[in-house]
Every structure is written in C-alpha cells, then in structure tokens.
Design an enzyme around this catalytic site. Structure first.
Site, PDB file in Angstrom:
ATOM      1  N   CYS A  35      12.399  34.106  74.714  1.00 45.15           N
ATOM      2  CA  CYS A  35      13.338  33.279  73.950  1.00 45.15           C
ATOM      3  C   CYS A  35      13.841  34.001  72.699  1.00 45.15           C
ATOM      4  O   CYS A  35      13.084  34.221  71.755  1.00 45.15           O
ATOM      5  CB  CYS A  35      12.624  31.977  73.581  1.00 45.15           C
ATOM      6  SG  CYS A  35      13.505  30.940  72.412  1.00 45.15           S
ATOM      7  N   CYS A  38      13.676  31.928  69.474  1.00 43.17           N
ATOM      8  CA  CYS A  38      12.281  31.823  69.033  1.00 43.17           C
ATOM      9  C   CYS A  38      11.923  33.020  68.157  1.00 43.17           C
ATOM     10  O   CYS A  38      11.206  32.877  67.160  1.00 43.17           O
ATOM     11  CB  CYS A  38      11.333  31.749  70.226  1.00 43.17           C
ATOM     12  SG  CYS A  38      11.603  30.315  71.293  1.00 43.17           S
TER      13      CYS A  38
END
Length: 118
Positions: A35, A38
């Site tokens: 991600c 993230c």
C-alpha cells in the site's frame, strides 16, 4: 509498512491490545506492505504516537496476515484508520492524511482523555 514506535497487533492479540485498553484512545491503522498511501502515513503515525503517547495508543494491523480482524471491522481499503475508545469503535477514516489533519480529526476523541498510568 511499519511505522517506527507503533506496535503491530494481530488477530490473536487484538482484543487484549485494542479492546482491552482503558484510559487511552486507540488508533488502529489497517495497513499492507503493498500500500503506497500506507507508506506515506507511516511517518505521520510515528510522530503522533510519540507526541500523544499519554492520550493515544497507536497500533497497526497487517491486513494481509490478519483477515479475521479485517473482516470483523469491514475494512475494504488501505489504509483504514479506526479510533477506539473504551473498547468501542467511535470513528473510521480511509486514506492517508497529513499530520495536522489527522490530529484535528482525532481531537474530539482525545479531548478530556485521562493520561495513562504507567
């Protein structure tokens, strides 16, 4: 992506580490290694975890290796942030955000939170 100074929580210890926490609000980030947002959020979470340690516990759940917790809270996108107070989810946010914005979004859940006792 692991945020420095932020504990990893798993399906096995989620209840004890998050739902069992009393006296501090808990911010849970559902994350994954793949991600991109993230990775952007990791330094923000590290800074907030250090600055607000007396009022806020910040933890991460790896969505790929902890499917039970992901399913339990209906997490569909990464990063998902869920705020817990006294074992109950009180707010959910999706996506990376700047530190200032995240602190503003957390403020109502931190206001009046007693300092944790060691």
């Amino acid at each position: 992506m692991r945020a420095h100074g932020v504990d990893q929580v798993t399906d096995a210890d989620f209840d004890a580490q998050v739902l069992g926490e009393r006296g501090r609000t808990v911010l849970v980030e559902f994350t994954a290694d793949w991600c991109g947002p993230c990775r952007q959020l990791a330094p923000v979470l590290s800074a907030i975890a250090a600055e607000e340690a007396d009022r806020l516990k910040v933890v991460q759940v790896d969505a790929d290796t902890n499917p039970a917790t992901v399913t339990r809270y209906g997490v569909l996108s990464m990063p998902t942030l869920i705020v817990f107070r006294d074992g109950e989810p009180v707010r959910q946010m999706v996506g990376a955000r700047a530190k200032r914005k995240l602190l503003l979004e957390l403020e109502e859940h931190l206001a009046g939170a007693p300092a944790a006792t060691a």
